[in-house]
Design an enzyme around this catalytic site. Structure first.
Site, short mmCIF file in Angstrom:
data_model
loop_
_atom_site.label_atom_id
_atom_site.label_comp_id
_atom_site.label_asym_id
_atom_site.label_seq_id
_atom_site.Cartn_x
_atom_site.Cartn_y
_atom_site.Cartn_z
N GLU A 54 -85.60 -1.53 -25.24
CA GLU A 54 -85.69 -2.13 -26.57
C GLU A 54 -87.16 -2.34 -26.89
OE1 GLU A 54 -83.73 -5.83 -27.16
OE2 GLU A 54 -81.86 -5.19 -26.22
N ASP A 65 -87.04 -15.64 -31.51
CA ASP A 65 -87.84 -15.45 -30.32
C ASP A 65 -88.40 -16.75 -29.78
OD1 ASP A 65 -87.54 -12.67 -30.40
OD2 ASP A 65 -89.14 -12.48 -31.89
#
Length: 263
Positions: A54, A65
């Site tokens: 990824e 995140d």
């Protein structure tokens, strides 16, 4: 161009399953700490045992995140990162390894370029598809059409809070695999993996998803083994980004070997 007939990420997951294990999926931010080191780290990650890569596109407001990835992407943006770097990285890694390479991005970036244009450029770079954490299938008509045209995987998320109806829509709309969110929160390495991860996988499977991979909170070989006992793939991000930060591409390769059991 002619769209491929088989999902690259599905093929990688199935190949891992044929050897009796879950696929190991590794995440790295595009362009961190610079483009060439990112490419070297990605190749080291795959050579160390990752089945799928990824590549995360740095974003100014990364709501999903945790601090390690936020810091990395902030540094990349500060040096003047451009989206074209992502396609360069995907192309370089794909040509060097032949691995399935997915882009992970908030949908605003795709929408700004245009779903058709983004899909075309990703396909031309050899990419397998994209994970779009903030896009729900209900609002994804343009992206679904573009990925169908270019034969790209599109990975939607299923969470502990997803209703059976939502899980079914995600399963039906995804191509490649469903991304099972193991916790409600941001990314980051944790001491233990949430017990609800197995429930998310079971719910997605019941909803018709042929492949479900679990991410958020995975940081050790024991986590990989635990999740691999019920999921089709295990996604590791923060631990790999920290290794890249602290020890460069070599450290990423070493951690990949540990996580995959190849050390």
């Amino acid at each position: 161009m002619t769209a491929p007939t088989q999902s690259k990420s599905a093929a990688a997951i199935d190949a891992a399953a044929a050897t009796g294990r879950a696929a190991f999926i590794g995440y790295l931010p595009a362009g961190y700490p610079d483009k060439e080191t990112c490419i070297q780290a990605a190749i080291a990650l795959i050579e160390g045992g990752a089945d799928i890569l990824e590549v995360g596109i740095p974003y100014s407001d990364p709501v999903m995140d945790g601090p390690v990835i936020q810091q990395a992407t902030t540094e990349v943006l500060a040096r003047g990162f451009r989206i074209s770097e992502v396609f360069d990285i995907v192309r370089a890694v794909t040509e060097a390894t032949g691995a399935a390479v997915l882009v992970m991005t908030y949908y605003n970036i795709i929408d700004r370029m245009g779903a058709e244009e983004f899909a075309r450029r990703l396909a031309e770079a050899g990419g397998a598809g994209a994970i779009t954490p903030d896009l729900i299938p209900d609002e994804a008509a343009d992206w679904i059409a573009a990925t169908d045209k270019y034969g790209l995987d599109r990975v939607f998320l299923s969470a502990p809070t997803s209703s059976p109806e939502r899980a079914e829509l995600v399963a039906r709309s995804s191509r490649g695999f469903v991304y099972g969110v193991s916790i409600m929160g941001v990314t980051g390495a944790r001491e233990s993996v949430s017990a609800v991860a197995e429930e998310v996988v079971a719910a997605s499977k019941s909803a018709g998803a042929p492949r479900v991979c679990v991410g958020l909170g995975v940081s050790s070989r024991s986590h990989v083994e635990e999740i691999g006992s019920y999921a089709d793939g295990v996604i590791v991000g923060t631990a790999l980004v920290a290794a890249l930060r602290d020890g460069g591409a070599e450290a990423v390769g070493q951690l990949a070997r540990e996580l995959s059991g190849n050390s």
